[in-house]
Design a protein around this motif. Structure first.
Motif, PDB file in Angstrom:
ATOM      1  N   CYS A  22      -5.810  -0.623   5.408  1.00  0.00           N
ATOM      2  CA  CYS A  22      -6.474   0.688   5.442  1.00  0.00           C
ATOM      3  C   CYS A  22      -7.525   0.841   4.338  1.00  0.00           C
ATOM      4  O   CYS A  22      -8.175   1.887   4.253  1.00  0.00           O
ATOM      5  CB  CYS A  22      -5.450   1.817   5.388  1.00  0.00           C
ATOM      6  SG  CYS A  22      -4.776   2.137   3.739  1.00  0.00           S
ATOM      7  N   GLN A  44      -0.088   4.033   1.032  1.00  0.00           N
ATOM      8  CA  GLN A  44      -0.478   4.876   2.170  1.00  0.00           C
ATOM      9  C   GLN A  44       0.083   4.359   3.488  1.00  0.00           C
ATOM     10  O   GLN A  44       0.563   5.135   4.312  1.00  0.00           O
ATOM     11  CB  GLN A  44      -2.018   4.926   2.272  1.00  0.00           C
ATOM     12  CG  GLN A  44      -2.696   5.410   1.016  1.00  0.00           C
ATOM     13  CD  GLN A  44      -2.327   6.832   0.644  1.00  0.00           C
ATOM     14  OE1 GLN A  44      -2.521   7.760   1.407  1.00  0.00           O
ATOM     15  NE2 GLN A  44      -1.756   6.996  -0.545  1.00  0.00           N
ATOM     16  N   CYS A  45       0.027   3.015   3.697  1.00  0.00           N
ATOM     17  CA  CYS A  45       0.414   2.480   5.012  1.00  0.00           C
ATOM     18  C   CYS A  45       1.469   1.383   4.921  1.00  0.00           C
ATOM     19  O   CYS A  45       1.980   0.934   5.947  1.00  0.00           O
ATOM     20  CB  CYS A  45      -0.816   1.971   5.762  1.00  0.00           C
ATOM     21  SG  CYS A  45      -1.476   0.425   5.107  1.00  0.00           S
ATOM     22  N   CYS A  57       0.827  -1.204   0.000  1.00  0.00           N
ATOM     23  CA  CYS A  57       0.000   0.000   0.000  1.00  0.00           C
ATOM     24  C   CYS A  57       0.867   1.262   0.000  1.00  0.00           C
ATOM     25  O   CYS A  57       1.830   1.370   0.760  1.00  0.00           O
ATOM     26  CB  CYS A  57      -0.892  -0.011   1.240  1.00  0.00           C
ATOM     27  SG  CYS A  57      -1.896   1.465   1.408  1.00  0.00           S
ATOM     28  N   CYS A  84      -5.774  -2.074  -0.321  1.00  0.00           N
ATOM     29  CA  CYS A  84      -5.007  -2.365   0.898  1.00  0.00           C
ATOM     30  C   CYS A  84      -5.839  -3.220   1.855  1.00  0.00           C
ATOM     31  O   CYS A  84      -7.003  -2.933   2.120  1.00  0.00           O
ATOM     32  CB  CYS A  84      -4.592  -1.066   1.585  1.00  0.00           C
ATOM     33  SG  CYS A  84      -3.671  -1.355   3.099  1.00  0.00           S
TER      34      CYS A  84
HETATM   35 ZN   LIG Z   1      -2.966   0.773   3.390  1.00  0.00          ZN
END
Ligand SMILES: [Zn+2]
Length: 187
Positions: free
Chosen positions: A29, A6-7, A4, A26
């Motif tokens: 998240c 983002q995370c 991911c 993901c």
């Molecule tokens: Zn994520």
């Protein structure tokens, strides 16, 4: 894609609710990573000699893909940039040419590589240009001198072929066409 953006956790390929095609989602998240086509922008830089003969500026690629093949100056559009700004920037980056009067000429849908290529006609203000970190050679070619078998991309080949036809007619209408995987085989 494995992780991911983002995370950093693992993503899985699945069709999100309300969607109709697989996306990397993901597992932690739930961020959905949409992947969309890239836009390539470039120019046909035209120089008019004192004799009235027209020449086009080509660059010998010093970068992959297609290292060692000739191309019109072109590259990926950047964020916060118009297509015209991108075409101008790429031309300077690859050839150091001074160009103006950019005018949209060809739009190619290259669906099998997830790209759209846009080429602008451009006037060269002088015959000054040079090699760059991306181009090991930069040269003006007469339209009877183009190295057809050493061109880097089908869209460059098609834009130059179209331009030669339009030169004979004396007008340069904007056109859009599709380029598929069989382009070189059909040449
Ligand atoms: Zn994520």
């Amino acid at each position: 894609m494995k992780f991911c953006s983002q995370c950093g956790n693992k993503v899985t390929l699945k069709i999100p609710d309300g969607d109709n095609r697989p996306r990397y989602v993901c597992q932690v998240c739930s961020f959905i990573h949409y992947q969309n086509p890239n836009v390539v922008v470039g120019t046909l830089p035209i120089f008019v000699e004192k004799s009235g003969v027209l020449k086009v500026l080509l660059c010998l690629r010093d970068i992959e893909p297609r290292l060692g093949y000739w191309t019109l100056p072109a590259g990926f559009l950047e964020n916060n940039e118009t297509s015209l700004e991108g075409a101008l920037r790429e031309t300077v980056e690859e050839s150091c040419a001074n160009i103006s009067n950019l005018s949209l000429y060809r739009v190619f849908n290259v669906a099998h590589t997830n790209q759209i290529h846009m080429f602008f006609r451009a006037d060269m203000l002088d015959d000054q240009f040079s090699t760059t970190s991306e181009s090991s050679d930069v040269r003006l070619f007469g339209f009877d001198e183009i190295p057809w078998s050493r061109l880097a991309f089908p869209t460059v080949h098609k834009a130059l072929k179209d331009f030669i036809e339009d030169l004979k007619k004396g007008h340069f209408p904007v056109e859009m066409s599709d380029i598929d995987e069989s382009y070189w085989r059909r040449m």
